[in-house]
Design an enzyme around this catalytic site. Sequence first.
Site, PDB file in Angstrom:
ATOM      1  N   SER A 157       0.853  -1.180   0.000  1.00  0.00           N
ATOM      2  CA  SER A 157       0.000   0.000   0.000  1.00  0.00           C
ATOM      3  C   SER A 157       0.895   1.238   0.000  1.00  0.00           C
ATOM      4  O   SER A 157       1.750   1.390   0.865  1.00  0.00           O
ATOM      5  CB  SER A 157      -0.893  -0.025   1.247  1.00  0.00           C
ATOM      6  OG  SER A 157      -1.687   1.138   1.316  1.00  0.00           O
ATOM      7  N   LYS A 183      -0.986  -0.880  -4.484  1.00  0.00           N
ATOM      8  CA  LYS A 183      -2.214  -0.145  -4.141  1.00  0.00           C
ATOM      9  C   LYS A 183      -1.832   1.304  -3.872  1.00  0.00           C
ATOM     10  O   LYS A 183      -0.940   1.570  -3.065  1.00  0.00           O
ATOM     11  CB  LYS A 183      -2.863  -0.784  -2.909  1.00  0.00           C
ATOM     12  CG  LYS A 183      -3.821   0.109  -2.132  1.00  0.00           C
ATOM     13  CD  LYS A 183      -4.610  -0.705  -1.123  1.00  0.00           C
ATOM     14  CE  LYS A 183      -4.839   0.041   0.179  1.00  0.00           C
ATOM     15  NZ  LYS A 183      -5.632  -0.756   1.143  1.00  0.00           N
ATOM     16  N   LYS A 185      -2.977   4.969  -2.496  1.00  0.00           N
ATOM     17  CA  LYS A 185      -3.948   5.774  -1.773  1.00  0.00           C
ATOM     18  C   LYS A 185      -4.293   6.969  -2.660  1.00  0.00           C
ATOM     19  O   LYS A 185      -3.389   7.558  -3.283  1.00  0.00           O
ATOM     20  CB  LYS A 185      -3.344   6.255  -0.460  1.00  0.00           C
ATOM     21  CG  LYS A 185      -3.114   5.133   0.539  1.00  0.00           C
ATOM     22  CD  LYS A 185      -4.428   4.598   1.072  1.00  0.00           C
ATOM     23  CE  LYS A 185      -4.220   3.656   2.254  1.00  0.00           C
ATOM     24  NZ  LYS A 185      -5.506   3.140   2.764  1.00  0.00           N
ATOM     25  N   GLU A 236     -11.182   0.891  -3.837  1.00  0.00           N
ATOM     26  CA  GLU A 236     -11.513   0.542  -2.452  1.00  0.00           C
ATOM     27  C   GLU A 236     -12.145   1.732  -1.735  1.00  0.00           C
ATOM     28  O   GLU A 236     -11.598   2.833  -1.749  1.00  0.00           O
ATOM     29  CB  GLU A 236     -10.218   0.105  -1.750  1.00  0.00           C
ATOM     30  CG  GLU A 236     -10.373  -0.363  -0.316  1.00  0.00           C
ATOM     31  CD  GLU A 236      -9.015  -0.786   0.282  1.00  0.00           C
ATOM     32  OE1 GLU A 236      -8.043  -0.973  -0.488  1.00  0.00           O
ATOM     33  OE2 GLU A 236      -8.941  -0.913   1.505  1.00  0.00           O
ATOM     34  N   GLY A 313      -4.710  -4.545   5.609  1.00  0.00           N
ATOM     35  CA  GLY A 313      -3.681  -4.378   6.636  1.00  0.00           C
ATOM     36  C   GLY A 313      -3.926  -3.114   7.427  1.00  0.00           C
ATOM     37  O   GLY A 313      -4.582  -2.176   6.958  1.00  0.00           O
TER      38      GLY A 313
HETATM   39  O1  SMG Z   1      -0.763  -2.599   6.660  1.00  0.00           O
HETATM   40  O2  SMG Z   1      -0.073  -2.449   4.618  1.00  0.00           O
HETATM   41  C1  SMG Z   1      -0.733  -2.031   5.567  1.00  0.00           C
HETATM   42  C2  SMG Z   1      -1.567  -0.790   5.382  1.00  0.00           C
HETATM   43  C3  SMG Z   1      -2.595  -0.986   4.347  1.00  0.00           C
HETATM   44  O3  SMG Z   1      -3.531   0.910   3.326  1.00  0.00           O
HETATM   45  C4  SMG Z   1      -3.568   0.162   4.258  1.00  0.00           C
HETATM   46  N1  SMG Z   1      -4.464   0.286   5.254  1.00  0.00           N
HETATM   47  O4  SMG Z   1      -7.628   1.666   4.416  1.00  0.00           O
HETATM   48  O5  SMG Z   1      -6.724  -0.149   3.827  1.00  0.00           O
HETATM   49  C5  SMG Z   1      -6.679   0.899   4.450  1.00  0.00           C
HETATM   50  C6  SMG Z   1      -5.481   1.303   5.269  1.00  0.00           C
HETATM   51  C7  SMG Z   1      -5.869   1.572   6.692  1.00  0.00           C
HETATM   52  C8  SMG Z   1      -4.786   2.098   7.553  1.00  0.00           C
HETATM   53  S1  SMG Z   1      -4.293   3.666   7.086  1.00  0.00           S
HETATM   54  C9  SMG Z   1      -3.385   4.340   8.362  1.00  0.00           C
HETATM   55 MG    MG Z   2      -8.684   0.593   2.854  1.00  0.00          MG
END
Ligand code: SMG
Ligand code: MG
Length: 390
Positions: A157, A183, A185, A236, A313
């Site tokens: 991510s 992924k 954001k 997502e 995650g």
């Molecule tokens: O653990 O690799 C990881 C983070 C994955 O992007 C991630 N988590 O919305 O899916 C999500 C976010 C939530 C935590 S953001 C601080």
């Molecule tokens: Mg998410």
Amino acid sequence: MTLRHDALHDNARRDTTFELGAFELRRIAMPLVTPFRTSFGSQSARDILLVRTEITADDGTVTEGWGECVALSEPSYSPEYVDGAQHVIEHHLIPRLRAAGRLDAGGVAPALAKLHGHPMAKAALEMAVLDAQLRATGTSFASFLGATNTTIPSGVSVGIHDTVDDLLRTVQGYVDDGYVRIKLKIEPGSDIDHVAAVRELIGPDTPLQVDANTAYRRTDGRHLAQLDPFDLLLIEQPLPEADIVGHALLAAEVDTPICLDESLVSASGTADAIELGACEIANIKPGRVGGYLEAIRIHDLCVANNIPVWCGGMLETGIGRAANAALAALPGFTLPGDISASTRFYAQDIVTDPITITDGHVTVPTSPGLGFDIDQAFLDQVTTSTHTVD
Ligand code: SMG
Ligand code: MG
């Protein structure tokens, strides 16, 4: 249909229960190797609540177990936050567990069911009991689950970057590390052009998806449809968590599949979202849904409805990362999860066997329990407080 894992949840069929000992609530401060920015904010460290308990079997054997609470410092991803989670665990959840008497992991959620909300706090307690129970019976989480895969593909991510150049440098680094799925954001203003540039960098064959963490509104359908040409696996959680109907409308307007994260907090709610056409793909996070056992139910439900699932995650330490790797080895997890190497977030982990990736894959842990060994010296070094609840 009969769910594969019904036996896990059937109180009447459970024969081995345990006496619960004290609960140790430990807070740790873990700096991130690089700040992680999402549509709801940026963080450069993680303040994590760990739960340690001891269970006593019929023969008097005492076994410890660990759980990790995934609540963030602020109620930004979801209503829970780490101080609140610790408070509700100490003052409301543990007293209910005590009142329930002897139990096993499957008995934790029923014992807490009369208390509303707080799935992350509840999940941490269930996780500690589950880890202890599996250790006591010499069972790995993967074999408890009936998981068949021995390795799982690893996705990463990537936070929001101020400039496309910076983003491309970061993504290239992760591609070089071997991650098999990227992924990104996104948020309004950092979306279409960022995705276009990354797609061009990684080429058409590397799986790519985006996560908006609720940053858009129903009226953004035409805007988000501009992502369609980039052949994304999914979008997502584009809309606020309560807007299930909005996600269904968006799913009809946008070709890219809509995946829910924040909106899915239980198996029954997931069933509703699927029926409404709001959830074409499901992100399963055990903490968000109240624990691994509810996560398994959601997996089974999605499999029965032909909804692909993947494991999300929450920047877990080696405790949660190991357990997530085992969960993601279930057959319905057909898409790569956000289960990256521990080093993606942390220079050093609190376990002696942190998750690593080889050829883009994570090896599913096979040791008894959820699949990790605590590095006590490093854990003590990063501990900011410890509180025991009898
Ligand atoms: O653990 O690799 C990881 C983070 C994955 O992007 C991630 N988590 O919305 O899916 C999500 C976010 C939530 C935590 S953001 C601080
Ligand atoms: Mg998410």
